[in-house]
Design a protein around this motif. Structure first.
Motif, mmCIF file in Angstrom:
data_model
loop_
_atom_site.group_PDB
_atom_site.id
_atom_site.type_symbol
_atom_site.label_atom_id
_atom_site.label_comp_id
_atom_site.label_asym_id
_atom_site.label_seq_id
_atom_site.Cartn_x
_atom_site.Cartn_y
_atom_site.Cartn_z
ATOM 1 N N ARG A 94 0.819 -1.221 0.000
ATOM 2 C CA ARG A 94 0.000 0.000 0.000
ATOM 3 C C ARG A 94 0.850 1.268 0.000
ATOM 4 O O ARG A 94 0.410 2.305 -0.465
ATOM 5 N N ARG A 95 2.056 1.173 0.563
ATOM 6 C CA ARG A 95 2.867 2.383 0.759
ATOM 7 C C ARG A 95 4.307 2.121 0.327
ATOM 8 O O ARG A 95 5.207 2.011 1.141
ATOM 9 N N PRO A 136 9.886 6.543 5.955
ATOM 10 C CA PRO A 136 8.661 6.577 6.756
ATOM 11 C C PRO A 136 8.358 5.231 7.406
ATOM 12 O O PRO A 136 8.528 4.178 6.790
ATOM 13 N N GLU A 137 7.907 5.283 8.645
ATOM 14 C CA GLU A 137 7.613 4.058 9.380
ATOM 15 C C GLU A 137 6.516 3.235 8.720
ATOM 16 O O GLU A 137 6.508 2.011 8.831
ATOM 17 N N ASP A 138 5.576 3.904 8.051
ATOM 18 C CA ASP A 138 4.450 3.164 7.484
ATOM 19 C C ASP A 138 4.744 2.591 6.096
ATOM 20 O O ASP A 138 3.869 1.979 5.486
ATOM 21 N N ALA A 139 5.964 2.766 5.595
ATOM 22 C CA ALA A 139 6.322 2.188 4.295
ATOM 23 C C ALA A 139 6.318 0.668 4.405
ATOM 24 O O ALA A 139 6.993 0.102 5.265
ATOM 25 N N ASP A 140 5.545 0.000 3.537
ATOM 26 C CA ASP A 140 5.512 -1.465 3.585
ATOM 27 C C ASP A 140 6.329 -2.097 2.456
ATOM 28 O O ASP A 140 6.419 -3.317 2.368
ATOM 29 N N ARG A 165 11.551 -4.588 9.138
ATOM 30 C CA ARG A 165 10.611 -4.706 10.254
ATOM 31 C C ARG A 165 9.461 -5.599 9.814
ATOM 32 O O ARG A 165 9.238 -5.784 8.610
ATOM 33 N N GLY A 167 6.091 -6.941 8.485
ATOM 34 C CA GLY A 167 5.094 -6.339 7.605
ATOM 35 C C GLY A 167 5.680 -5.485 6.499
ATOM 36 O O GLY A 167 4.933 -4.892 5.713
ATOM 37 N N ARG A 168 7.000 -5.405 6.404
ATOM 38 C CA ARG A 168 7.642 -4.598 5.365
ATOM 39 C C ARG A 168 8.496 -5.483 4.480
ATOM 40 O O ARG A 168 9.214 -6.368 4.959
#
Length: 351
Positions: A94-95, A136-140, A165, A167-168
């Motif tokens: 998504r990201r 960014p922390e939300d980068a998958d 991490r 989920g990435r």
């Protein structure tokens, strides 16, 4: 097709700088004088088997053994470029974020697949070094090159590991790692980094750009996902033969020796460039190319063409502007001729 974002032509590559022109090539990062004769002979020998469908088992096993991995962690591809397309189309992300400046095909493939792509731009003031905290922390999905094309910066492996991490998916493009002596900072072969995907190419060191052969190293689940997205028989028999041949001990020793020569030739190029006040090179270069900043680089590049040399424009890389050029490392004789031409070009555009 050309993909332009923020003025950067993501589908411009160095081969277009030399196509249909008789120029000394400093625009393409394929090692000069390749493929070697023994590899040509191995590939030619495979032509007698063209009537049969390609069988990738031996090549896959050879690549796995080369990196100390089980075969379930290896996927052979039609060059690293195919791997970028598979990642963009097969993974449910998504990201996605791409660390620039770097090879533009990952972002182009992601955009072609309908993704909105975030960018992390490394700065000249920081030597184009990676700060993991900038991602960014939300980068998958995170894509980074090592050593990075076009900056030639080799990022510490542990800085890259800090990006991993749960989920990435962490994609590390190691297309030029075999040109680094000892393959320092390589992540290929690591199985302790969650979500790690390493891409390798055999086209640069071995002169196989026209054959299209590379591979993915990843968790078995990721390999299986990408393999389902491939067409049947995606890698030709000659390319499979090359993958097997280039993964053996003798080939690895030859590549290691070539990496040492490249390092010496790069030092010679950097020393020559340092003689020009108008030219600033990224001196931490560790790859088979060097990134340089020079005012009016477009005029310098065009003048170099009239003097018989092709240099890669840098303004198609996000994070760089029109004052940048990328130069492939060549032997000392070629470099000396280039430095003489560069001196003439700088005089022509007006020091």
């Amino acid at each position: 097709m050309h993909i332009r974002t923020d003025g950067h032509d993501l589908r411009h590559h160095g081969d277009s700088e030399v196509r249909d022109h008789d120029l000394t090539d400093l625009a393409v990062n394929v090692r000069a004088g390749t493929p070697p004769d023994w590899l040509r002979e191995r590939i030619a020998g495979s032509l007698s088997a063209l009537a049969a469908y390609p069988d990738g088992r031996a090549a896959r096993a050879a690549v796995a053994e080369r990196h100390g991995l089980p075969v379930e962690r290896v996927l052979l591809t039609a060059g690293a470029a195919e791997a970028f397309v598979l990642l963009a189309r097969a993974l449910a992300v998504r990201r996605p974020v791409v660390v620039h400046p770097q090879f533009t095909e990952p972002e182009a493939a992601l955009r072609d697949a309908g993704h909105e792509v975030g960018r992390v731009l490394l700065r000249e003031a920081d030597g184009f070094r990676l700060d993991p905290a900038a991602v960014p922390e939300d980068a998958d999905l995170v894509v980074v090159g090592n050593p990075t094309n076009p900056t030639s910066v080799l990022h510490p492996a542990e800085d890259l590991v800090r990006l991993a991490r749960p989920g990435r998916v962490l994609v590390v493009d190691e297309a030029f790692m075999d040109a680094v002596p000892g393959e320092r900072e390589a992540l290929a072969g690591r199985t302790d980094v969650p979500g790690l995907v390493v891409l390798r190419s055999l086209t640069k060191t071995w002169g196989l750009a026209g054959l299209r052969i590379g591979y993915v190293l990843a968790e078995p689940e990721t390999v299986a996902c990408l393999e389902r997205a491939q067409p049947l028989w995606p890698v030709s028999t000659p390319a499979l033969t090359a993958a097997e041949a280039c993964s053996g001990p003798a080939a690895l020793a030859e590549a290691g020796a070539a990496a040492l020569r490249i390092a010496a030739d790069r030092a010679h190029l950097l020393a020559g460039l340092a003689e020009f006040d108008e030219v600033q090179a990224v001196e931490t270069a560790e790859g088979p190319f060097v990134l340089v900043r020079v005012e009016r680089a477009d005029l310098v590049r065009e003048r170099l063409r009239t003097l018989g040399f092709a240099a890669r424009r840098g303004d198609t890389f996000p994070g760089l502007g029109p004052q940048w050029l990328r130069l492939a490392v060549r032997d000392r004789v070629t470099t000396n001729r280039f430095l003489q031409a560069l001196d003439q070009a700088l005089v022509f555009v007006g020091r």
